[in-house]
Motif scaffolding. Sequence first.
Motif, mmCIF file in Angstrom:
data_model
loop_
_atom_site.group_PDB
_atom_site.id
_atom_site.type_symbol
_atom_site.label_atom_id
_atom_site.label_comp_id
_atom_site.label_asym_id
_atom_site.label_seq_id
_atom_site.Cartn_x
_atom_site.Cartn_y
_atom_site.Cartn_z
ATOM 1 N N PRO A 101 0.844 -1.199 0.000
ATOM 2 C CA PRO A 101 0.000 0.000 0.000
ATOM 3 C C PRO A 101 0.884 1.257 0.000
ATOM 4 N N VAL A 102 0.354 2.329 -0.588
ATOM 5 C CA VAL A 102 1.117 3.580 -0.655
ATOM 6 C C VAL A 102 1.547 4.014 0.739
ATOM 7 N N THR A 103 0.656 3.814 1.703
ATOM 8 C CA THR A 103 0.950 4.259 3.073
ATOM 9 C C THR A 103 2.195 3.560 3.610
ATOM 10 N N SER A 105 4.744 2.411 1.799
ATOM 11 C CA SER A 105 5.911 2.968 1.131
ATOM 12 C C SER A 105 6.282 4.310 1.748
ATOM 13 N N LEU A 106 5.249 5.102 2.083
ATOM 14 C CA LEU A 106 5.478 6.433 2.655
ATOM 15 C C LEU A 106 6.126 6.354 4.027
ATOM 16 N N VAL B 362 -2.419 -1.900 6.130
ATOM 17 C CA VAL B 362 -3.664 -1.126 6.091
ATOM 18 C C VAL B 362 -3.785 -0.601 4.665
ATOM 19 N N ARG B 363 -4.964 -0.732 4.106
ATOM 20 C CA ARG B 363 -5.115 -0.327 2.707
ATOM 21 C C ARG B 363 -6.269 0.651 2.529
ATOM 22 N N VAL B 366 -7.166 4.637 -2.518
ATOM 23 C CA VAL B 366 -6.345 5.744 -3.037
ATOM 24 C C VAL B 366 -6.751 6.073 -4.468
ATOM 25 N N ILE B 565 7.715 9.429 -4.299
ATOM 26 C CA ILE B 565 6.828 8.710 -3.394
ATOM 27 C C ILE B 565 6.280 9.644 -2.321
ATOM 28 N N GLY B 569 2.296 10.164 -3.756
ATOM 29 C CA GLY B 569 1.585 8.969 -3.275
ATOM 30 C C GLY B 569 0.942 8.146 -4.370
ATOM 31 N N CYS B 570 1.640 7.929 -5.470
ATOM 32 C CA CYS B 570 1.084 7.123 -6.560
ATOM 33 C C CYS B 570 1.211 5.639 -6.215
ATOM 34 N N PRO B 571 0.119 4.865 -6.334
ATOM 35 C CA PRO B 571 0.191 3.456 -5.958
ATOM 36 C C PRO B 571 1.100 2.613 -6.854
ATOM 37 N N LEU B 573 4.133 3.435 -7.583
ATOM 38 C CA LEU B 573 5.523 3.652 -7.187
ATOM 39 C C LEU B 573 5.814 3.019 -5.840
ATOM 40 N N ILE B 575 9.466 1.524 -3.274
ATOM 41 C CA ILE B 575 10.924 1.497 -3.142
ATOM 42 C C ILE B 575 11.372 0.047 -3.053
#
Lengths: 189, 609
Positions: A101-103, A105-106, B362-363, B366, B565, B569-571, B573, B575
């Motif tokens: 999830p983006v969260t 990665s952040l 947690v998702r 987005v 990132i 906040g692109c899904p 991308l 790391i």
Amino acid sequence: MRKNIILCGVGGQGTVLASRLISAAAMARQIPVMSAETIGMAQRGGSVFSHLRMGENLFSPMIARGEADLILAFEPGEAVRMLPYLKKDGQMIVSSRPVMPVTASLAGNVYRAEDMLDYLRAHVSRLLIVDAEKALREVGSPKVLNLILLGAALKCGALGLEEADLKEAIRRQIPEKFHELNFRALAYE
Amino acid sequence: MHDEFLMGNEAIALGALAAGVNVVCGYPGTPSTEVLETVARRRGDRVYVEWSVNEKTAMEIAGGAAYAGARALVTMKQMGLNVASDPLMCLEYIGVKGGLVVLVADDPGPISSQTEQDTRFFAAFSKVPVLDPSSAEEAYRMVQEAFDLSEEYVTPVFLRPTTRVSHGYASLQVKDPGEYTVHEPEGFVKDSARWVIFPRLSFANHRKIEERNVRLQDVFSASPLNRIEPEDDACPCARKGIATGGFSYTYVMEAREQLGRLRTLKVSTPFPFPEKRAVEFLSGLDEVLCVEELDPVIERQLIYVCGKYGLTTRILGKMTGHMPLSGENSRDSVLSAIASFMNVPLPAASEEASDPPPALPVRPPVLCAGCPHRASFYAVKQAMKGRKTIFCGDIGCYTLGNAMPLDMVDTCLCMGAGLGIAQGINHLEKDRSCFAFVGDSTFFASALPGVVNAVYNQAEFTLIVLDNSTTAMTGHQPHPGTGRTMMGDVVEKVSIANVLRGIGVTAVETVDPLNYQAAVEVVRRTADLPGVKAIIFRSPCVALFRSASRVTIDPARCVGCKKCIREIGCPALSIRDGKAVADPAQCNGCTLCAQLCPTGAITGGEPHA
């Protein structure tokens, strides 16, 4: 025959289509089917599920905890999330590839797929892990994880359906130009 | 008849077609949307269908068609009913000639809604009868019965599925088109004593409505819609019963199989309530557990019936703490509530694992990879950096602009409300730069009065129209800005820019948000202009116009700064091994990340390609 199947993953992975193919195949065999799934806002990158039930005298399309004969998990974290729904001797088929999830990665708290898979290994007696990265590369498309998992379910006999049933469903539900690719993904071993 | 595997909403649409519906209109809203879409797909040439500009307009069109003797269906989600409540409340007093069915889908949870309001209560408030289906199969039958009821009793009738009924699938038997009823509307017959609402007419009709609804209680008591499932001879708690309705009925019936069969009342017409059937059910019972979602409608009615008929049965449910006050029921929650009500142990499900699972991701939902809204929000954010601002959001995909790292939605209330909120805050805080973000479909549905109000009353704020040329969140329905109708016609688009200029907004700029520098400059030069000014960010929805292009990230040039990132906040991308990677299965090649990358490591991609 009565079967309770849960498909779970992340929005956009193709769980809904997979569920539709199983339903169509069961219908063609005159087996009554009910299903329920996530639609709407949660589809945008959220956790999604389909509950699918086949058989006579069912009232609700929803599956209770400990009632699933088969869980087809498109993502290791989602597999762990749905584990309480698996029957004691139920079959789980899981894709090894995590979707971060983006969260995560952040915040830098990226979870390890291997931790999820280890937990599943410790708690699921009938577990089949599909190396999704390898399978998708060999089939030649990043978008057919759903068919690869369905193929795995067919081969271990967990669907109660035959390959011919699903192929017929693909012919009826999916545009013709994708048939060959989907058949290839379904037959992947 | 033939078998089909149908979503509840599809079954409702086919039921309406089987009943000879002539006119279908509505406004999209989860979980109701697929009803009208299915009508459009499966209708014959004689059925008129449209996505109306909002629910109020849809209700009025359906009302007009019913005045002319047509069978009309109007569809919306529960909050759409708030928008349509003005015409509906009055329609009930005027009555109809052709059958008028009002499909309102409620959303326990809530899963995709702002409120957990209960249309069964709205039915009692508006005095409109309501049918509450438990399954796709029942919904298919009920929509046909609803048309008959509407015509027989000269009233609109609600059909009220909830999310799991609307979106559940089942294999069921439906009529072939050759078996459909053909309904020939008589046409509108002038009669101002009937069709023009005046206080005297309302007074006279009010009495008739109340008398009719008392009659309907008896009609519904005798109907198989409201039925008693008898207890087993071997029932472990002979003096206990369950009252239920809607989708919860399916949970109760599954629990009966596992725990033993208590006497069960299924209520399919929560209003007018089948009192006599309820008395029959209650007689001989000491305790009843009410299993329902949203408001305690059945529970209150049973308490009322006990008082009215002098019964001593204890009614348990939400108001006594035996059932949860909010949220959805589930197979497990209902099983456990009934087991505890019966004083029997819960059958063992799976064994709980002794060691807890690793922390699960947690998702939150987005914006899609490549979504132009992300670029629009980011342009405004960058242009207004360091300024005192408020960003008033609205209803649509772009509500997701609230998520980190964009964090660009400070308020969100209901359709079109962002404009009013921005004006209200601006009247108090003149030094704050106020923005209202509204999508193109919401703009037409409910933002226009807000713009007129702002211009006329000298408000000061920037209106941002996020124009992706579709109603994206609910699955891409057309609206007046798209230039096509549900009847398949290609028509003149209503221009958002012209509408704004016509109202008197003098500064109206249009820019492609995926051109990052240009977008930031437009915001900088527009936001400080006096009065109401508008920026239209125009770029098509990526889910509708999928680009085949992808960006590639050169690991040799990526320095792992994570700017791409951290900022957007692109899904697509993430790391990996200290370097940014783009997931080819998700990337749509919008190039926003490439435009931001300080080392030029990201190349390729082409928006709208």
